[in-house]
Design a protein around this motif. Structure first.
Motif, PDB file in Angstrom:
ATOM      1  N   LEU A 131      26.835  -7.534 -35.746  1.00  0.00           N
ATOM      2  CA  LEU A 131      26.041  -6.452 -35.167  1.00  0.00           C
ATOM      3  C   LEU A 131      25.694  -6.718 -33.711  1.00  0.00           C
ATOM      4  O   LEU A 131      25.193  -5.836 -33.024  1.00  0.00           O
ATOM      5  N   TYR A 132      25.955  -7.956 -33.223  1.00  0.00           N
ATOM      6  CA  TYR A 132      25.753  -8.215 -31.800  1.00  0.00           C
ATOM      7  C   TYR A 132      26.735  -7.411 -30.950  1.00  0.00           C
ATOM      8  O   TYR A 132      26.461  -7.160 -29.785  1.00  0.00           O
ATOM      9  N   LEU A 135      25.221  -4.083 -30.254  1.00  0.00           N
ATOM     10  CA  LEU A 135      23.995  -4.361 -29.496  1.00  0.00           C
ATOM     11  C   LEU A 135      24.310  -4.678 -28.036  1.00  0.00           C
ATOM     12  O   LEU A 135      23.771  -4.071 -27.106  1.00  0.00           O
ATOM     13  N   LEU A 136      25.231  -5.639 -27.824  1.00  0.00           N
ATOM     14  CA  LEU A 136      25.546  -6.045 -26.452  1.00  0.00           C
ATOM     15  C   LEU A 136      26.287  -4.941 -25.715  1.00  0.00           C
ATOM     16  O   LEU A 136      26.009  -4.674 -24.545  1.00  0.00           O
ATOM     17  N   LEU A 139      23.740  -2.419 -24.651  1.00  0.00           N
ATOM     18  CA  LEU A 139      22.813  -2.869 -23.607  1.00  0.00           C
ATOM     19  C   LEU A 139      23.506  -2.999 -22.266  1.00  0.00           C
ATOM     20  O   LEU A 139      22.912  -2.758 -21.224  1.00  0.00           O
ATOM     21  N   ALA A 140      24.790  -3.401 -22.280  1.00  0.00           N
ATOM     22  CA  ALA A 140      25.484  -3.654 -21.027  1.00  0.00           C
ATOM     23  C   ALA A 140      26.035  -2.378 -20.410  1.00  0.00           C
ATOM     24  O   ALA A 140      26.485  -2.393 -19.277  1.00  0.00           O
ATOM     25  N   SER A 141      26.008  -1.275 -21.167  1.00  0.00           N
ATOM     26  CA  SER A 141      26.761  -0.093 -20.751  1.00  0.00           C
ATOM     27  C   SER A 141      26.117   0.716 -19.638  1.00  0.00           C
ATOM     28  O   SER A 141      26.775   1.547 -19.049  1.00  0.00           O
ATOM     29  N   ALA A 142      24.803   0.545 -19.369  1.00  0.00           N
ATOM     30  CA  ALA A 142      24.112   1.373 -18.384  1.00  0.00           C
ATOM     31  C   ALA A 142      24.259   2.844 -18.723  1.00  0.00           C
ATOM     32  O   ALA A 142      24.591   3.669 -17.894  1.00  0.00           O
ATOM     33  N   THR A 150      21.713   1.082 -29.264  1.00  0.00           N
ATOM     34  CA  THR A 150      21.355  -0.330 -29.333  1.00  0.00           C
ATOM     35  C   THR A 150      20.034  -0.532 -30.057  1.00  0.00           C
ATOM     36  O   THR A 150      19.902  -1.404 -30.916  1.00  0.00           O
ATOM     37  N   ALA A 151      19.053   0.314 -29.688  1.00  0.00           N
ATOM     38  CA  ALA A 151      17.749   0.195 -30.341  1.00  0.00           C
ATOM     39  C   ALA A 151      17.904   0.392 -31.843  1.00  0.00           C
ATOM     40  O   ALA A 151      17.308  -0.325 -32.654  1.00  0.00           O
ATOM     41  N   ALA A 154      19.515  -2.706 -33.485  1.00  0.00           N
ATOM     42  CA  ALA A 154      18.578  -3.819 -33.665  1.00  0.00           C
ATOM     43  C   ALA A 154      17.664  -3.556 -34.846  1.00  0.00           C
ATOM     44  O   ALA A 154      17.437  -4.432 -35.683  1.00  0.00           O
ATOM     45  N   PHE A 157      19.546  -3.846 -38.145  1.00  0.00           N
ATOM     46  CA  PHE A 157      19.892  -5.235 -38.458  1.00  0.00           C
ATOM     47  C   PHE A 157      18.680  -5.970 -39.019  1.00  0.00           C
ATOM     48  O   PHE A 157      18.745  -6.597 -40.069  1.00  0.00           O
ATOM     49  N   ILE A 158      17.539  -5.850 -38.298  1.00  0.00           N
ATOM     50  CA  ILE A 158      16.365  -6.623 -38.701  1.00  0.00           C
ATOM     51  C   ILE A 158      15.884  -6.177 -40.073  1.00  0.00           C
ATOM     52  O   ILE A 158      15.467  -6.989 -40.895  1.00  0.00           O
ATOM     53  N   ARG A 300      17.837  10.352 -40.921  1.00  0.00           N
ATOM     54  CA  ARG A 300      17.188  10.115 -39.628  1.00  0.00           C
ATOM     55  C   ARG A 300      16.782   8.653 -39.529  1.00  0.00           C
ATOM     56  O   ARG A 300      16.585   7.993 -40.550  1.00  0.00           O
ATOM     57  N   ASP A 302      13.924   7.326 -38.784  1.00  0.00           N
ATOM     58  CA  ASP A 302      12.649   7.009 -39.422  1.00  0.00           C
ATOM     59  C   ASP A 302      12.789   7.034 -40.953  1.00  0.00           C
ATOM     60  O   ASP A 302      12.140   6.257 -41.657  1.00  0.00           O
TER      61      ASP A 302
ATOM     62  N   LEU B  28      19.951  -9.942 -19.715  1.00  0.00           N
ATOM     63  CA  LEU B  28      21.013  -9.800 -20.718  1.00  0.00           C
ATOM     64  C   LEU B  28      21.832 -11.081 -20.848  1.00  0.00           C
ATOM     65  O   LEU B  28      22.137 -11.538 -21.953  1.00  0.00           O
ATOM     66  N   MET B  73      14.793  -4.995 -24.163  1.00  0.00           N
ATOM     67  CA  MET B  73      15.091  -3.590 -23.964  1.00  0.00           C
ATOM     68  C   MET B  73      13.854  -2.821 -23.517  1.00  0.00           C
ATOM     69  O   MET B  73      13.927  -1.924 -22.693  1.00  0.00           O
ATOM     70  N   THR B  79      20.387  -4.120 -17.118  1.00  0.00           N
ATOM     71  CA  THR B  79      21.581  -4.205 -16.285  1.00  0.00           C
ATOM     72  C   THR B  79      21.248  -4.659 -14.857  1.00  0.00           C
ATOM     73  O   THR B  79      22.130  -4.783 -14.038  1.00  0.00           O
TER      74      THR B  79
END
Lengths: 329, 190
Positions: A131-132, A135-136, A139-142, A150-151, A154, A157-158, A300, A302, B28, B73, B79
């Motif tokens: 699942l990283y 996630l990565l 996060l890296a995609s801008a 990503t949120a 995470a 996963f948790i 959804r 939630d 990151l 986050m 970034t």
């Protein structure tokens, strides 16, 4: 460490990699066909007989597409994210017994890479690392859609790692071992001794958590096409995106193997018939993944959290307590 | 020979990863290197034959670092580079260097003086997880139970702190209800 062992291991690694990369391709074809039939369509029909060469066409397209790394992304992380998804999916396969051991040219072959005595823990841990990738990548995609996905990755996963662990605990207490081969040997007495009959609740919980872990509908929130485009995959193109895909389908196959071995008797007594039965079970569970996608809407985020913490977790804990009481008396 | 190669490979990788965690200005990079370092550490457990602890190391730290990602986050644009404010780099360097040196000395001294004996040697024919369980539920039963109680306390405290508006879900409310709730909040504030 002798040379024969080394060669055997390398051959096994290559076979697993090739077979499951190819199966991941076929998985996309099956998925499109099954979904099409359930929605009274034909699915891919034009490339090759009955659309069978669609996989080759998709492969050529993915491999030859221009590889784009957009502006503002964090380059190295962006590039490594798809590799993590694909690599961890195949790393998890190291502890799965795909078939009973058989003799070939007078040499006994064990179709498992490493029979470590904590097999199932290892598989779940390495699948968790998978699942990283989303996630990565997200996060890296801008990209805002990617960040939302990503949120969600995470939080899923948790929460669902808890359900997987708790659901497994009850059958683990019965078998008394973490090795998948011991699980298989525990259920060797035929259909009546399958763990699914003695632990139906754990089975259902584990399958639900499996859907969450592989990110399949109804828990397809990390890449929900109709609200966040492709989530973490929005900025990806070509083979980088293809690696995410291979990882997802390989994960589906491996979790199907794990479910079949843990709860549905595995390969039984180790005869040829048992091996075929295992393949049949795995195919059915894979089909079940596709069936659910055709039949269920997405939930959804939630609702997903509500389901995990307020419904599944209490049920899992009660299941463990009841199993413990029954085993004690 | 394979063990030596694997040990030096993973030792190198672990040190590189944790150095990246400390030295980079990118949240990151730091988090990813931390996660990678934690996973590389599990290789040492596998090399020493402690399979159970290795797998637990992977499971626990992937989950824990995942939670750190969630915080990252919320607090940073991951970034971009993070601006760091260090009043005096000399003191930070001195303190961290001293601590690192102390830890090395603490671990090296018993090895050099060859005073290490296993208090609970590995029992032959017993699986890895069983061995951990035997030590945990006999010798270390009380610390184990105390840790469990502490986690329970932390969980209850977390529920009490975070659970004030548990029956109040923005997703399930109509627009008018949200507006009403906001207005009543403003009234209470003014």
């Amino acid at each position: 460490m002798d040379i024969a062992f080394l060669i055997e291991t390398v051959v096994k690694i290559v076979v697993i990699l090739l077979v499951f990369s190819a199966l991941a391709g076929f998985g996309t074809y099956f998925e499109r066909k099954v979904l099409a039939f359930m929605q009274r369509r034909l699915g891919p029909m034009h490339v090759g007989p009955y659309g069978l060469l669609q996989i080759a066409a998709d492969g050529i397209k993915l491999f030859t597409k221009e590889d784009i790394v957009p502006q503002n992304v964090v380059g190295p992380i962006f590039k490594i994210a798809p590799v993590i998804t694909a690599a961890t999916a195949f790393m998890a396969a190291a502890a799965i017994p795909f078939m009973p051991s058989f003799t070939m040219f007078g040499y006994e072959v064990h179709p498992i890479l490493a029979d470590i005595n904590i097999g199932i823990l290892y598989i779940l841990g390495v699948m968790g690392i998978g699942l990283y990738g989303p996630l990565l990548g997200g996060l890296a995609s801008a990209n805002k859609w990617a960040l939302i996905s990503t949120a969600r990755a995470a939080s899923i996963f948790i929460s669902y790692e808890v359900i997987t662990g708790l659901a497994l605990l009850a059958p683990l207490m019965m078998v008394g071992s973490l090795s998948l081969i011991d699980f298989n040997n525990y259920q060797v007495g035929g259909i009546a001794s399958w763990i699914v009959w003695s632990q139906p609740v754990a089975f259902v919980l584990f399958v639900i958590a499996g859907f969450a872990e592989t990110g399949r509908t109804p828990f397809h929130l990390v890449a929900n096409d109709h609200e966040i485009i492709d989530g973490f995959g929005t900025e990806y193109s070509g083979m980088r995106w293809g690696l995410f895909f291979i990882g997802e389908y390989a994960n589906m196959f491996f979790i199907s193997f794990v479910i079949a071995i843990l709860f549905l008797g595995g390969y039984g007594d180790g005869s040829g018939l048992g091996a075929l039965a295992l393949l049949a079970k795995v195919s059915f569970i894979f089909f079940f993944f596709l069936w659910t996608r055709a039949a269920w809407p997405d939930v959804r985020p939630d609702q997903l959290m509500w389901l995990c913490w307020k419904v599944l977790m209490p049920i899992a804990v009660i299941n463990i307590v009841i199993t413990g009481i029954v085993m004690m008396f | 020979m394979f063990e030596a190669i694997a040990f030096y490979l993973f030792a190198f990788l672990t040190i590189v990863m944790f150095s990246v965690t400390v030295f980079t200005k990118q949240a990151l990079y730091a988090l990813t290197a931390l996660a990678a370092g934690m996973i590389f550490i599990s290789a040492f457990y596998f090399l020493l034959g402690a399979d159970f602890l290795g797998a637990v190391q992977i499971i626990v730290y992937t989950g824990a670092v995942m939670a750190l990602y969630a915080f990252g986050m919320m607090f940073f644009d991951t970034t971009r580079n993070v601006k760091e404010y260090g009043r005096s780099p000399q003191i930070i360097f001195l303190l961290s260097g001293m601590i690192a040196l102390l830890i090395v000395i603490i671990f090296v001294v018993p090895i050099v003086s060859e005073n290490i004996t296993a208090i609970y040697p590995v029992i032959e024919g017993v699986g890895n997880s069983q061995a951990v369980g035997m030590v945990l539920f006999t010798k270390y039963l009380i610390p184990f139970e105390v840790a469990a109680v502490m986690l329970l306390v932390a969980m209850i405290a977390g529920i009490v702190l975070a659970g004030k508006k548990m029956d109040y879900s923005l997703t399930l409310m109509e627009d008018e209800e949200i507006k009403l709730a906001e207005e009543s909040k403003e009234k209470a504030l003014s």
